[in-house]
Scaffold this active site. Sequence first.
Site, PDB file in Angstrom:
ATOM      1  CE1 TYR A  98       6.365   4.738  11.377  1.00 19.86           C
ATOM      2  CE2 TYR A  98       6.975   6.167  12.571  1.00 19.86           C
ATOM      3  CZ  TYR A  98       6.636   4.669  12.305  1.00 19.86           C
ATOM      4  OH  TYR A  98       5.947   4.060  13.298  1.00 19.86           O
ATOM      5  NE  ARG A 102       2.399   6.838   9.871  1.00 24.15           N
ATOM      6  CZ  ARG A 102       2.129   5.533  10.974  1.00 24.15           C
ATOM      7  NH1 ARG A 102       2.483   4.386  10.444  1.00 24.15           N
ATOM      8  NH2 ARG A 102       3.213   5.977  11.829  1.00 24.15           N
ATOM      9  CD  GLU A 149       5.430  -2.502   5.278  1.00 28.52           C
ATOM     10  OE1 GLU A 149       5.809  -2.231   6.264  1.00 28.52           O
ATOM     11  OE2 GLU A 149       3.598  -2.268   5.634  1.00 28.52           O
ATOM     12  CG  MET A 151       4.549   1.791   4.633  1.00 28.79           C
ATOM     13  SD  MET A 151       3.069   2.855   6.312  1.00 28.79           S
ATOM     14  CE  MET A 151       4.874   3.609   7.405  1.00 28.79           C
ATOM     15  N   GLY A 152       2.688  -2.074   3.382  1.00 33.83           N
ATOM     16  CA  GLY A 152       1.461  -2.545   2.570  1.00 33.83           C
ATOM     17  C   GLY A 152       0.759  -3.977   3.139  1.00 33.83           C
ATOM     18  CB  VAL A 187      -1.640   5.023   4.681  1.00 28.09           C
ATOM     19  CG1 VAL A 187      -1.898   6.063   5.562  1.00 28.09           C
ATOM     20  CG2 VAL A 187      -0.835   3.818   5.852  1.00 28.09           C
ATOM     21  CG  ASP A 188      -1.994  -0.292   5.074  1.00 31.08           C
ATOM     22  OD1 ASP A 188      -0.939  -0.187   4.170  1.00 31.08           O
ATOM     23  OD2 ASP A 188      -1.784  -0.505   6.442  1.00 31.08           O
TER      24      ASP A 188
END
Length: 421
Positions: free
Chosen positions: A298, A301, A247, A190-191, A143-144
């Site tokens: 979560y 994703r 994040e 996220m990341g 996902v990144d």
Amino acid sequence: MTKRNAFYAQSGGVTAVINATACGLIETARHRAGQIDTVFAGHNGILGALHEELIDTSQESARTIAALRHTPAGAFGSARYKLKGLQENRAEYERLFKVFDAHNIGYFFYNGGGDSQDTTHKVAQLGEQLGYPITCIGIPKTVDNDLPGTDSCPGFGSVAKYIAVSTREAGLDVASMAKTSTKVFILETMGRHAGWIAAAAGLAQELPGEPPHLILLPEIPFDRERFLSRVEQTVQELGYCVVVASEGTRNADGAFLADQGSGKDAFGHTQLGGVAPVIARLINDTLGYKYHYAIADYLQRAARHIASRTDVEQAYAVGQAAVEFALAGKNAIMLTITRLSDDPYRWQVGEARLAEVANVERKLPAEYISEDGLHITAQCRRYLSPLIAGEDYPPYENGLPSYARLRRCMVDKKLPRFEGN
């Protein structure tokens, strides 16, 4: 020549479309049954090979395998488990080859991110050293969106769509209540090291003044005073402010804002405690604004119900190509997405040498970040827009998505118990 079996495993954090890749791979292998016998899936990723816990996918119906295309998460189980170097822990790699030999496995398909591509590379290297005929294909997934050599990574387009949609919808909510209630809303994405997901929130802004108003990226050091000044200015001008924060947002010294000293995960990554509450407290303590924050975690994703059609198609395509490239004699490569044009958006599956992509991280390029470091550029928007395009809804039953339920029939073990992890 005797047909050989294939081993497929899912690795690291799962996505909304990793099972679409599994679907593409298994369906293609079944169509090429004259060349590949059975696809064994590792139960819980590479651990399935180490512990000889192999799922016989031939025991799943065609209907169940087809349903993987619209099912999120890792159907066979994934794992955050990094095999060390060949010299540091050769025993684990040799165990893999004992399992491969016992089950006539001649194809190794590993579906994951940078660490997974490194593992695939090492398996290919040891196979050559041992003289064991193994074809190793790395299948991109993260996902990144931080794998090099590929224009995009399957898994990213869907999480990007989720974040952009969530930003727009939450922004409308906050704007409607700002007069008497919340002034600032923070969405954490996220990341850890690369800001691709947070940047995708920028797609929600189509007109000046629309959210997100500020985007915090790992690539740009957090400037406390400048950030607070912009938040205050935005609230004064618009009545509210929507912030999207990766994040991995860091201070100028490189320390994560969200590092709570909670240790590291199995890949050696710092456990982050949540940047959104840190930023929210800073805003409240300094400016006194009422706030709300959300940590997508979560949910971003796993959101197959709002997946990008582009992402689903690319995820399925790399699964197909893994089999086709392997049977064509390709080895020690990672499949890639090659962009042919932006508008109309056209792409094809390509390849990159594993030696060139393993453990290399692709950051958000400077030309994708606005001059003030707090938003995205038009060039970034051109890159991102096709990746979230199109809808690919799963079937619904009783008001809920209907997802695949696998039998997960295990192959009989032939080897002694593995005493490692």
